[in-house]
Design an enzyme around this catalytic site. Sequence first.
Site, PDB file in Angstrom:
ATOM      1  N   ARG A 153       0.828  -1.208   0.000  1.00 57.71           N
ATOM      2  CA  ARG A 153       0.000   0.000   0.000  1.00 57.71           C
ATOM      3  C   ARG A 153       0.861   1.256   0.000  1.00 57.71           C
ATOM      4  O   ARG A 153       1.899   1.327   0.650  1.00 57.71           O
ATOM      5  CB  ARG A 153      -0.913   0.006   1.228  1.00 57.71           C
ATOM      6  N   ARG A 179       3.173   4.142   4.588  1.00 54.52           N
ATOM      7  CA  ARG A 179       2.937   4.427   6.007  1.00 54.52           C
ATOM      8  C   ARG A 179       3.925   3.665   6.864  1.00 54.52           C
ATOM      9  O   ARG A 179       4.259   2.528   6.561  1.00 54.52           O
ATOM     10  CB  ARG A 179       1.505   3.989   6.384  1.00 54.52           C
TER      11      ARG A 179
HETATM   12  P1  ADP Z   1      -8.366  -0.137   4.483  1.00 54.61           P
HETATM   13  O1  ADP Z   1      -8.823   1.303   4.332  1.00 54.61           O
HETATM   14  O2  ADP Z   1      -9.500  -1.079   4.723  1.00 54.61           O
HETATM   15  O3  ADP Z   1      -7.261  -0.322   5.467  1.00 54.61           O
HETATM   16  P2  ADP Z   1      -7.332   0.281   1.780  1.00 54.61           P
HETATM   17  O4  ADP Z   1      -8.552   0.767   1.066  1.00 54.61           O
HETATM   18  O5  ADP Z   1      -6.292   1.274   2.108  1.00 54.61           O
HETATM   19  O6  ADP Z   1      -7.751  -0.580   3.086  1.00 54.61           O
HETATM   20  O7  ADP Z   1      -6.707  -0.898   0.883  1.00 54.61           O
HETATM   21  C1  ADP Z   1      -5.520  -1.566   1.297  1.00 54.61           C
HETATM   22  C2  ADP Z   1      -4.607  -1.797   0.092  1.00 54.61           C
HETATM   23  O8  ADP Z   1      -5.198  -2.765  -0.773  1.00 54.61           O
HETATM   24  C3  ADP Z   1      -4.354  -0.548  -0.763  1.00 54.61           C
HETATM   25  O9  ADP Z   1      -3.033  -0.621  -1.238  1.00 54.61           O
HETATM   26  C4  ADP Z   1      -5.370  -0.701  -1.907  1.00 54.61           C
HETATM   27  O10 ADP Z   1      -4.917  -0.046  -3.092  1.00 54.61           O
HETATM   28  C5  ADP Z   1      -5.401  -2.220  -2.082  1.00 54.61           C
HETATM   29  N1  ADP Z   1      -6.700  -2.722  -2.519  1.00 54.61           N
HETATM   30  C6  ADP Z   1      -7.929  -2.268  -2.167  1.00 54.61           C
HETATM   31  N2  ADP Z   1      -8.896  -3.014  -2.764  1.00 54.61           N
HETATM   32  C7  ADP Z   1      -8.258  -3.969  -3.481  1.00 54.61           C
HETATM   33  C8  ADP Z   1      -8.686  -5.058  -4.312  1.00 54.61           C
HETATM   34  N3  ADP Z   1      -9.972  -5.292  -4.501  1.00 54.61           N
HETATM   35  N4  ADP Z   1      -7.744  -5.836  -4.874  1.00 54.61           N
HETATM   36  C9  ADP Z   1      -6.426  -5.602  -4.670  1.00 54.61           C
HETATM   37  N5  ADP Z   1      -5.947  -4.598  -3.910  1.00 54.61           N
HETATM   38  C10 ADP Z   1      -6.845  -3.793  -3.318  1.00 54.61           C
HETATM   39  P1  AMP Z   2      -6.126   2.828  10.094  1.00 50.60           P
HETATM   40  O1  AMP Z   2      -5.724   4.047   9.327  1.00 50.60           O
HETATM   41  O2  AMP Z   2      -7.616   2.670  10.149  1.00 50.60           O
HETATM   42  O3  AMP Z   2      -5.424   1.587   9.595  1.00 50.60           O
HETATM   43  O4  AMP Z   2      -5.660   3.066  11.592  1.00 50.60           O
HETATM   44  C1  AMP Z   2      -4.286   3.207  11.918  1.00 50.60           C
HETATM   45  C2  AMP Z   2      -4.093   3.073  13.411  1.00 50.60           C
HETATM   46  O5  AMP Z   2      -4.766   4.137  14.108  1.00 50.60           O
HETATM   47  C3  AMP Z   2      -4.621   1.780  14.034  1.00 50.60           C
HETATM   48  O6  AMP Z   2      -3.722   0.694  13.916  1.00 50.60           O
HETATM   49  C4  AMP Z   2      -4.838   2.229  15.491  1.00 50.60           C
HETATM   50  O7  AMP Z   2      -3.611   2.276  16.208  1.00 50.60           O
HETATM   51  C5  AMP Z   2      -5.330   3.670  15.323  1.00 50.60           C
HETATM   52  N1  AMP Z   2      -6.806   3.735  15.202  1.00 50.60           N
HETATM   53  C6  AMP Z   2      -7.523   4.147  14.120  1.00 50.60           C
HETATM   54  N2  AMP Z   2      -8.836   4.092  14.358  1.00 50.60           N
HETATM   55  C7  AMP Z   2      -8.986   3.613  15.615  1.00 50.60           C
HETATM   56  C8  AMP Z   2     -10.097   3.290  16.439  1.00 50.60           C
HETATM   57  N3  AMP Z   2     -11.364   3.450  16.004  1.00 50.60           N
HETATM   58  N4  AMP Z   2      -9.849   2.809  17.686  1.00 50.60           N
HETATM   59  C9  AMP Z   2      -8.600   2.643  18.141  1.00 50.60           C
HETATM   60  N5  AMP Z   2      -7.498   2.906  17.427  1.00 50.60           N
HETATM   61  C10 AMP Z   2      -7.672   3.388  16.167  1.00 50.60           C
END
Ligand code: ADP
Ligand code: AMP
Length: 212
Positions: A127, A160
Site C-alpha cells: 500500500r 505508512r
Molecule cells: P483499508 O482502508 O480497509 O485499510 P485500503 O482501502 O487502504 O484498506 O486498501 C488496502 C490496500 O489494498 C491498498 O493498497 C489498496 O490499493 C489495495 N486494494 C484495495 N482493494 C483492493 C482489491 N480489490 N484488490 C487488490 N488490492 C486492493
Molecule cells: P487505520 O488508518 O484505520 O489503519 O488506523 C491506523 C491506526 O490508528 C490503528 O492501527 C490504530 O492504532 C489507530 N486507530 C484508528 N482508528 C482507531 C479506532 N477506532 N480505535 C482505536 N485505534 C484506532
Amino acid sequence: MNVILFGPPGAGKGTQAGAVCERHGLLQVATGDIFRKNLKEKTELGQLARSFMDKGQLVPDEVVWKLVEDRLAQPDTEAGVLFDGFPRTVTQAELLVGWAESSGRGLSAVVALEVPDDELVARLSGRRTCLSCGATYHVAHNPPSKDGVCDRCGNDVVQRDDDNEVTVRKRLATYHRQTAPVLEWFGERAVRVDGTGAIGAIGARVQAAIGS
Ligand code: ADP
Ligand code: AMP
C-alpha cells in the site's frame, strides 16, 4: 444516513469509501486519517496516538470517542457520515449506537468487507498512501497515474510507517482479538460482503448492501 464500512486493516475500506460518499453525499470520517493528520501537525493527540499505532495496538476508547464525538458535533456531518476504521471495539460500537439513538441521527447500514489474512498482508505491504488527503494506492494493483504523486490532490504518496510486515501482523492480531467481536455484536444488522476481486465489482456489492 450514516453508514459504517467495517473490516480488517487492508480490507479496502478507504478504497471503496470515495464512491460511496459521492453517491450518497456522505462525509468520510476515518479515525486513522485523523490520527495521522495530528501526527503530521505534531499535536499532543498525534504523539499519544503514535505510541499505539507504532505497536499495532488500538488507541484507548475514551480518546477515540472524544475525537469522534467532537467531529460529529460539527455541522458538516449532519447530512450523513461514512465511518471508516471506527468502531474498532465493542465499547466504541456501543457509544456510536447510543449517540445515533439519542441524537436521532440513526445508523442506516453496517457493511463488513471480508478478506483473508494472507491477502491483507499482501495488500498492506504494497500500500502507498497520500498523507495529505488520505487516498490509498497499491504498487501493483492500483498505482497512481504518476509515480509517487496523488491523483486526487497532487501531494506525495508514501508508505505508512505501520505498513511494514511486522506491524501489519500485529495489527491483524489486534483486529481478530478486539475488532472482529464488533461484527458479532452487530449480528443481523451487519451485511457481510466479499472483499476480494476487482475494486469495481466490490463497489457494486457494497452498493447493493447499502441499498438493501
Ligand atoms: P483499508 O482502508 O480497509 O485499510 P485500503 O482501502 O487502504 O484498506 O486498501 C488496502 C490496500 O489494498 C491498498 O493498497 C489498496 O490499493 C489495495 N486494494 C484495495 N482493494 C483492493 C482489491 N480489490 N484488490 C487488490 N488490492 C486492493
Ligand atoms: P487505520 O488508518 O484505520 O489503519 O488506523 C491506523 C491506526 O490508528 C490503528 O492501527 C490504530 O492504532 C489507530 N486507530 C484508528 N482508528 C482507531 C479506532 N477506532 N480505535 C482505536 N485505534 C484506532
